[in-house]
Scaffold this active site. Structure first.
Site, PDB file in Angstrom:
ATOM      1  N   TYR A   1      -5.609  32.519 -30.023  1.00  0.00           N
ATOM      2  CA  TYR A   1      -6.207  33.090 -28.810  1.00  0.00           C
ATOM      3  C   TYR A   1      -5.584  32.410 -27.601  1.00  0.00           C
ATOM      4  CZ  TYR A   1      -9.802  35.269 -31.740  1.00  0.00           C
ATOM      5  OH  TYR A   1     -10.460  36.035 -32.669  1.00  0.00           O
ATOM      6  N   GLU A   2      -5.499  33.133 -26.504  1.00  0.00           N
ATOM      7  CA  GLU A   2      -4.780  32.597 -25.332  1.00  0.00           C
ATOM      8  C   GLU A   2      -5.496  31.402 -24.711  1.00  0.00           C
ATOM      9  OE1 GLU A   2      -4.519  36.156 -23.051  1.00  0.00           O
ATOM     10  OE2 GLU A   2      -6.477  35.931 -22.147  1.00  0.00           O
TER      11      GLU A   2
END
Lengths: 260, 288, 288, 260
Positions: free
Chosen positions: A49-50
């Site tokens: 996930y960013e």
């Protein structure tokens, strides 16, 4: 078992991820599909996930891209600049899983604005987030999006992140190492980019859906593959896993908003 | 060297009208208490920087604190639109809001350049995107070795960066853990740094390679337990997802928004008072 | 995905004659065991990269493994000269050694660029220094916003990076802690990665923001307890300072160097055998 | 108390650091001086080593720039790229403490090679390490170096890191934010750069040393300040602290090599 259009969309997207695939996950439907893959056929899929969580294994779906469940279950949590530079731009991502507000037939995506002008839009959307660089750097991109003429448009109001740049030559520009948007998974079927023309072509319909229905829900003259296939029905295992995941999520977040 | 002060004093002395201010915390440790204090002190004409202008900036924009926004994603995570952000851009309410829009990767690179004493950042960005058409701060640069053309954007160096962290020790060293986001870079890129913390402890007990800001790069440390609400503090309390969802309704109309802000922010003395006013005290009590 | 193998197999399968190889570890966790194995397998014509080519490269250079060296500081830390490094540069013994010389800040930036998928790095470097006169890989670049001229150097992307770490779990995730140096960047910049570890454990128990290499970026993991000797492994054993000082005498003359290398490296079967041969076993026994 | 030339050099260098000063420390004499300052008059001096240790408080002197004592006593340990980019290049360092093999009258330093040519030197030295960027980015640079004609030369064999670039105009070039080498502390005295000419000028001699002796040990025509001062004698506290530090170090490292 019966299933909803959103369920078969999520399940069809999950099947796209193989065991061991490194997936950069957007929030919402992409996250649901990626985690469904992880708890069914692809236990070793790597979810990034960013927010910097690498190898997240959440037991419930995150409401945001940076929920504590992601950090607590990740193999490691790095800074946001590191996730974008060393991990995404460093070309370590096999599949970027994205959503969007609008898509065109070359896989260009709009998450910026609709109607009016850029400086005075009718509807201001959230904006780019990580999408432009995910679209360029991931080895391939899968897009998950419900079918509608509002979403599948002839011409985007704004190109936030690029697909094939309306160039029908099979090559993407320099500086774009990935293959781009290869697959769009919708609640009606699966659309795949044609290597010869880069145009998105309907290759699968979900059980009970006709090609005509999909064309009707698409804002451009959607081409249909000659050998159109039917998506295998969701299995009981897939449906049960997905519904359990949503039930756990609803309980954890105190509402059923993400279960749909 | 870090000074310990109340949040009211820190904002009064460091956040001035017209300043360029970054409130960072990437979907975690969002400095809501500090945002509220800026609203209470009725700061105006701020240039606000933030990768994810979520509820905190929706509140500050809706209350008229900002004239300019530099950002990469403006939404209510997992919920939907930011109505005040949209109203400002779409209708100029309460004030016109100039926007400078980037991608996440770019904003992160810009903070890194700012922290590194460099005037610009280099990245592979925006290929095929319309964003550079509307942003003169997205330019290109050629590699002196390969000739390849990449994207260059200017460093971010806020006047003040405001972050929330788990804890500080009595010397003022700060520990951030869990999803550390862009906080270290945003802090090191800024001229002044305000850190609100959940607690002040005798010893940080930070793991050797943890994300620590030494006291001497921090301007002010303010003890504000629960100061990230409705965001969360890893190891202390969870996100108040119900509040984030409720915000969608509160903020949808100007009147309901203003009524809520008046009652819970302007009419409260400080963040503890705010937490009492929304009866969220139990949600942010420390695990410790 | 990380494979577990013997160090002999890892070097045989991944480090080929003529390859560009980085052995990293900044004054800590230096991968001596892997360096010895390269010497035992008589690799030739390597381009060796390392910020601090200390004893490990003195040994590899003196044994004729390298034809080229990319580096920023070549000495025996706290002791003095590297005699084999000097002999190669000053007298071409045993082979001429081509050098490409940078500063630490530059080498670190080059590894970062390599790990980041960028073709070059930007830094403020070398103002007034003679180094750029002798190194065509140090060029200049202008900021597209301010016009300021800065230094650009090309990314480093080794064929193989070799590091030593404290431990791996059974899936192959690797934990590095203490002075983490440039190891993460060197590993992520490389096409293949060999990691020797002190131990393989059921659970890493890494702090949330620790320096971890996930299994899927590592090519081979080799269990080599003590594999950093005479360097140290934070939490396991200390540096063998007496050895580092003794190396000054051992390496000063070609004959004494060759005799030592023959006896302790070429004539030993592996690193455990080497440790027995120099009676250093007790110095590197784990604290655990 | 009696003292050695190296002792007064180390003590005079330590006095250069004020409490709270952020010092980027080279190994050897700079590290001894910086730690002496920390355990005597400047307990809150912040010592940064290029190995990534910030706020190191070692009880014994490190033999290398990356000893475990540094990591174990630091406020935090960051990566090497971070220490150079965020902390040094980010202009957070007040004083860079450097040694060198050769210095010229404008404070340029050589740690690369002596004699012959660059590609075939008579004596190959270790090289640049962190010096070029420390010399440029630190707000000021202090150099610790024993006096000799071999070290204090008219012309360097190689300029590794720059001082005032032989420009006698009081300005350093663009891209060099720091003030450069302001002070050279030797075993004979203290040499300070003249703000008007940038040339290093003898401003202090250690007790019992004459200006003539210093000039004799300098390879250029060393200028002497009109108001030449005498370095205050090392106090008993300073000497005891330094000797205890060296004794602890020798015991820890198993030799007296660093005690000198």
């Amino acid at each position: 078992m019966e299933y909803s259009p959103t369920e078969i969309m999520t399940i069809a997207a999950a099947r796209k991820l193989k065991n061991g695939t490194v997936c950069f996950v957007g929030i919402g439907l992409p996250s649901a599909a990626a985690n469904l893959a992880r708890i069914t056929h692809a236990p070793e899929v790597v979810l990034i996930y960013e927010s910097g969580t690498i190898g997240a294994k959440p037991d419930v779906l995150p409401l945001s891209i940076g929920d504590s469940e992601l950090a607590e279950t990740a193999d490691t949590v790095v800074s946001v600049p590191e996730i974008f530079r060393y991990w995404l731009q460093g070309r370590r991502v096999d599949v970027g899983f994205l959503g969007a507000a609008q898509i065109d037939k070359f896989g260009n995506l709009n998450t910026t604005m609709i109607g009016g002008t850029y400086h005075a839009p009718r509807v201001r959307l959230p904006g780019a987030g990580g999408a432009p660089e995910i679209a360029a750097a991931a080895k391939e991109v899968a897009i998950i999006l419900k079918h509608s003429k509002r979403a599948f448009v002839e011409k985007l109001d704004f190109v936030t992140s690029s697909g094939y740049f309306e160039k029908a030559n099979g090559n993407r520009p320099a500086g774009v190492p990935g293959r781009g948007p290869t697959t769009v998974i919708t609640d009606l079927g699966i659309i795949v980019s044609d290597p010869a023309t880069n145009e998105l072509i309907l290759t699968k319909v979900h059980p009970g859906i006709t090609a005509e229905q999909v064309k009707e829900a698409t804002g451009w003259a959607l081409k249909v593959a000659p050998n159109l296939e039917i998506t295998p029905r969701p299995t009981a295992r897939e449906l049960t896993a997905l519904r359990d995941l949503h039930a756990r999520t609803a309980e954890a977040h105190g509402s059923a908003a993400t279960a749909e | 060297m870090a000074a310990f002060s109340s949040l009211r004093e820190a904002v009064a002395s460091l956040v001035h009208d017209g300043a360029t201010v970054a409130f960072e915390g990437f979907t975690h440790l969002i400095p809501f208490a500090a945002g509220h204090e800026v609203i209470r002190q009725r700061r105006r004409n701020l240039t606000l920087i933030r990768m994810t202008p979520d509820l905190i900036y929706d509140q500050m924009i809706g209350m008229g604190c900002a004239s300019r926004l530099i950002f990469s994603w403006g939404g209510n995570p997992g919920v939907g639109s930011l109505h005040r952000f949209r109203d400002a851009i779409q209708s100029g309410w309460p004030l016109p809001l100039e926007i400078e829009e980037h991608s996440h990767a770019d904003m992160a690179a810009r903070y890194q350049a700012g922290a590194s004493g460099l005037p610009f950042a280099v990245m592979r960005g925006y290929v095929g995107s319309d964003l550079p058409k509307y942003n003169k701060n997205i330019r290109s640069i050629a590699c002196p070795f390969t000739g390849e053309v990449l994207t260059a954007t200017p460093a971010l160096n806020p006047d003040v960066t405001v972050i929330h962290a788990q804890r500080a020790d009595r010397k003022g060293n700060v520990l951030i853990c869990g999803i550390i986001g862009i906080q270290k870079e945003a802090a090191l890129a800024a001229k002044k740094v305000i850190v609100t913390v959940e607690e002040i402890v005798d010893a940080l007990n930070a793991p050797v390679n943890a994300c620590v800001l030494p006291a001497w790069v921090v301007s002010c440390i303010c003890l504000v337990p629960g100061g990230a609400h409705p965001s969360y503090a890893h190891g202390y309390y969870k996100r108040d997802n119900a509040f984030c969802k409720a915000w969608d309704g509160i903020s949808r109309e100007r009147d309901s928004f203003l009524a809520w802000m008046n009652r819970h922010v302007l009419a409260t003395a400080d963040f503890a008072d705010y937490l009492r006013s929304i009866e969220a005290g139990s949600k942010v009590s420390s695990h410790a």
